[in-house]
Design a protein around this motif. Sequence first.
Motif, mmCIF file in Angstrom:
data_model
loop_
_atom_site.group_PDB
_atom_site.id
_atom_site.type_symbol
_atom_site.label_atom_id
_atom_site.label_comp_id
_atom_site.label_asym_id
_atom_site.label_seq_id
_atom_site.Cartn_x
_atom_site.Cartn_y
_atom_site.Cartn_z
ATOM 1 N N SER A 267 0.760 -1.098 -0.010
ATOM 2 C CA SER A 267 -0.226 -0.054 0.080
ATOM 3 C C SER A 267 0.870 1.503 0.072
ATOM 4 C CB SER A 267 -0.945 -0.192 1.323
ATOM 5 O OG SER A 267 -1.847 0.751 1.245
ATOM 6 N N PRO A 268 0.486 2.302 -0.860
ATOM 7 C CA PRO A 268 1.166 3.385 -0.952
ATOM 8 C C PRO A 268 1.352 4.438 0.580
ATOM 9 C CG PRO A 268 -0.820 3.911 -1.862
ATOM 10 C CD PRO A 268 -0.758 2.523 -1.456
ATOM 11 N N VAL A 269 2.218 5.067 0.794
ATOM 12 C CA VAL A 269 2.711 5.932 1.932
ATOM 13 C C VAL A 269 2.534 7.419 1.329
ATOM 14 C CG1 VAL A 269 4.179 6.671 3.579
ATOM 15 C CG2 VAL A 269 3.720 4.343 3.248
ATOM 16 N N ARG A 270 1.965 8.350 1.777
ATOM 17 C CA ARG A 270 1.937 9.832 1.074
ATOM 18 C C ARG A 270 2.552 10.611 2.114
ATOM 19 N NH1 ARG A 270 -0.710 10.103 -3.683
ATOM 20 N NH2 ARG A 270 -1.733 8.184 -4.410
ATOM 21 N N ASP A 271 3.096 11.691 1.687
ATOM 22 C CA ASP A 271 3.655 12.741 2.768
ATOM 23 C C ASP A 271 2.868 13.916 2.759
ATOM 24 O OD1 ASP A 271 3.926 14.253 0.470
ATOM 25 O OD2 ASP A 271 6.437 13.959 0.143
ATOM 26 N N ARG A 272 3.347 15.104 3.467
ATOM 27 C CA ARG A 272 2.100 16.054 3.654
ATOM 28 C C ARG A 272 1.782 16.917 2.373
ATOM 29 N NH1 ARG A 272 5.441 20.746 3.215
ATOM 30 N NH2 ARG A 272 7.344 20.654 3.219
ATOM 31 N N THR A 273 2.678 16.547 1.055
ATOM 32 C CA THR A 273 2.270 17.075 0.091
ATOM 33 C C THR A 273 1.422 16.457 -0.948
ATOM 34 O OG1 THR A 273 3.993 15.809 -1.365
ATOM 35 C CG2 THR A 273 4.683 17.975 -0.245
ATOM 36 N N GLY A 274 0.907 15.210 -0.399
ATOM 37 C CA GLY A 274 0.031 14.335 -0.962
ATOM 38 C C GLY A 274 0.521 13.467 -1.984
ATOM 39 N N GLY A 275 2.018 13.515 -2.242
ATOM 40 C CA GLY A 275 2.666 12.626 -3.262
ATOM 41 C C GLY A 275 3.042 11.442 -2.268
ATOM 42 N N ILE A 276 3.317 10.354 -3.263
ATOM 43 C CA ILE A 276 3.849 9.023 -2.810
ATOM 44 C C ILE A 276 5.062 8.953 -2.376
ATOM 45 C CG2 ILE A 276 4.202 6.356 -3.280
ATOM 46 C CD1 ILE A 276 1.274 6.701 -4.852
ATOM 47 N N CYS A 277 5.617 8.724 -1.390
ATOM 48 C CA CYS A 277 6.929 8.936 -0.882
ATOM 49 C C CYS A 277 7.526 7.535 -0.327
ATOM 50 C CB CYS A 277 7.290 9.904 0.126
ATOM 51 S SG CYS A 277 6.505 9.481 1.788
ATOM 52 N N ALA A 278 6.609 6.749 -0.353
ATOM 53 C CA ALA A 278 7.141 5.395 0.200
ATOM 54 C C ALA A 278 5.932 4.307 -0.237
ATOM 55 C CB ALA A 278 7.798 5.196 1.340
ATOM 56 N N ALA A 279 6.394 3.097 0.437
ATOM 57 C CA ALA A 279 5.248 2.094 0.130
ATOM 58 C C ALA A 279 5.661 0.935 1.352
ATOM 59 C CB ALA A 279 5.075 1.402 -1.088
ATOM 60 N N VAL A 280 4.469 0.600 1.857
ATOM 61 C CA VAL A 280 4.772 -0.713 3.008
ATOM 62 C C VAL A 280 4.210 -1.898 2.466
ATOM 63 C CG1 VAL A 280 2.541 0.097 3.956
ATOM 64 C CG2 VAL A 280 4.225 -1.183 5.488
ATOM 65 N N SER A 281 4.646 -3.023 2.522
ATOM 66 C CA SER A 281 4.072 -4.249 2.184
ATOM 67 C C SER A 281 4.176 -5.602 3.257
ATOM 68 C CB SER A 281 4.926 -4.773 1.169
ATOM 69 O OG SER A 281 6.158 -5.337 1.339
ATOM 70 N N VAL A 282 3.303 -6.700 2.975
ATOM 71 C CA VAL A 282 3.192 -7.670 3.539
ATOM 72 C C VAL A 282 3.534 -8.889 2.888
ATOM 73 C CG1 VAL A 282 2.113 -9.257 5.414
ATOM 74 C CG2 VAL A 282 1.898 -6.743 5.433
ATOM 75 N N SER A 283 4.415 -9.596 2.796
ATOM 76 C CA SER A 283 4.626 -10.787 1.852
ATOM 77 C C SER A 283 5.089 -12.246 2.496
ATOM 78 C CB SER A 283 5.926 -10.351 1.087
ATOM 79 O OG SER A 283 7.165 -10.230 1.862
ATOM 80 N N GLY A 284 4.879 -13.026 1.733
ATOM 81 C CA GLY A 284 5.046 -14.534 2.452
ATOM 82 C C GLY A 284 4.705 -15.515 1.233
ATOM 83 N N ARG A 285 4.526 -16.640 1.748
ATOM 84 C CA ARG A 285 4.154 -17.839 1.079
ATOM 85 C C ARG A 285 2.797 -17.478 0.518
ATOM 86 N NH1 ARG A 285 6.513 -20.716 5.104
ATOM 87 N NH2 ARG A 285 4.718 -21.091 6.006
ATOM 88 N N ILE A 286 2.431 -18.005 -0.783
ATOM 89 C CA ILE A 286 1.149 -17.810 -1.446
ATOM 90 C C ILE A 286 -0.112 -18.309 -0.712
ATOM 91 C CG2 ILE A 286 1.339 -19.607 -2.994
ATOM 92 C CD1 ILE A 286 0.086 -17.720 -5.202
ATOM 93 N N SER A 287 0.308 -19.626 0.086
ATOM 94 C CA SER A 287 -0.614 -20.398 0.592
ATOM 95 C C SER A 287 -1.184 -19.663 1.761
ATOM 96 C CB SER A 287 0.080 -21.701 1.160
ATOM 97 O OG SER A 287 1.065 -21.376 1.720
ATOM 98 N N VAL A 288 -0.657 -18.569 2.494
ATOM 99 C CA VAL A 288 -0.926 -17.687 3.392
ATOM 100 C C VAL A 288 -1.960 -16.832 3.229
ATOM 101 C CG1 VAL A 288 -0.292 -16.318 5.349
ATOM 102 C CG2 VAL A 288 1.171 -18.246 4.672
ATOM 103 N N PHE A 289 -2.061 -16.359 1.863
ATOM 104 C CA PHE A 289 -3.031 -15.266 1.498
ATOM 105 C C PHE A 289 -4.322 -15.871 0.840
ATOM 106 C CE2 PHE A 289 1.454 -13.263 1.652
ATOM 107 C CZ PHE A 289 1.074 -12.085 2.041
ATOM 108 N N THR A 290 -5.254 -16.315 1.857
ATOM 109 C CA THR A 290 -6.345 -17.104 1.375
ATOM 110 C C THR A 290 -7.464 -16.585 2.103
ATOM 111 O OG1 THR A 290 -5.968 -18.832 2.736
ATOM 112 C CG2 THR A 290 -5.264 -19.025 0.482
ATOM 113 N N GLY A 291 -8.648 -16.488 1.413
ATOM 114 C CA GLY A 291 -9.958 -16.524 2.289
ATOM 115 C C GLY A 291 -9.828 -15.103 3.110
ATOM 116 N N ASP A 292 -10.606 -15.228 4.384
ATOM 117 C CA ASP A 292 -10.506 -14.301 5.420
ATOM 118 C C ASP A 292 -9.307 -13.974 5.920
ATOM 119 O OD1 ASP A 292 -13.417 -14.546 5.341
ATOM 120 O OD2 ASP A 292 -13.422 -16.079 7.053
ATOM 121 N N GLN A 293 -8.200 -14.673 5.680
ATOM 122 C CA GLN A 293 -7.002 -14.118 6.186
ATOM 123 C C GLN A 293 -6.384 -13.122 5.345
ATOM 124 O OE1 GLN A 293 -4.372 -17.378 7.200
ATOM 125 N NE2 GLN A 293 -2.665 -16.324 8.074
#
Length: 259
Positions: free
Chosen positions: A205-231
């Motif tokens: 997901s993008p991170v924006r600074d006080r100007t409104g511009g995208i200055c960074a991004a934050v992520s969550v990553s791992g094995r594809i099997s973890v990213f299912t359904g409600d989780q």
Amino acid sequence: MSEQQMHQSVARAAAILDAIGTSAGPGMRAAEIAEAAGLGLSTTTRLLATLLELGFASRVSEREYALGPRLLALSSQELNQSAVFRESRMLCQSLAQSTRLNANVAVRHGARCVYLCHFEGDLSPKNQSMVGLAMPLHATGLGKCLLLDTSEQERIDLLGAGLPVYTPHTVSSHAELTRQLEEGRERGYCVEDQELALGRFCLASPVRDRTGGICAAVSVSGRISVFTGDQRSSIQEQLVESADRISVNLGHLSGASAG
């Protein structure tokens, strides 16, 4: 020494440090460094002596060299001077703990995204730090977020007409990249589905600074099997909330989550 000679010496020293830094082993011999840096052995040996004296290189054995402690000190100073690093570090660590996955923060440098923060979750352990590592923009969730505010022509100018392919799932055309970025803008996060490495999945997901511009991004990553359904839904919510809170910390008040 003339200005041109000084420039050449600095460039050669940088090439030596780059060669040592990309070594797969704990150290490199002078001849290996010279070959990797494209320099003569005598030049390499002379510059290594200076780098050793200044602490930019170190010895791991009588004949092998590694990066020196002064580089670590300088990189730590650079991180501590970064507002993005200071405002995101604790939130990134909390995100890794709550999702039990790897949480990362990255910024854009030219045509690459560079990791500023990396915290491991117990479901996705790694045996090495990702901090300072540079990754392609088009093939990573973090990189796609960092491209959200760009036009397709700007991306072509930045990345080139052809996009490198790393797996059968890598985005290989600017038209497809544009489509994915449009989806990312609408939902507030980007997806990396086995595009850089098979079996790896990432939400960013993008991170924006006080100007409104995208200055960074934050992520969550791992094995594809973890990213299912409600989780996956829970991970998405935590991710976007963390990105919004970092944005707020950087002065982007309109980025705050409702409630």
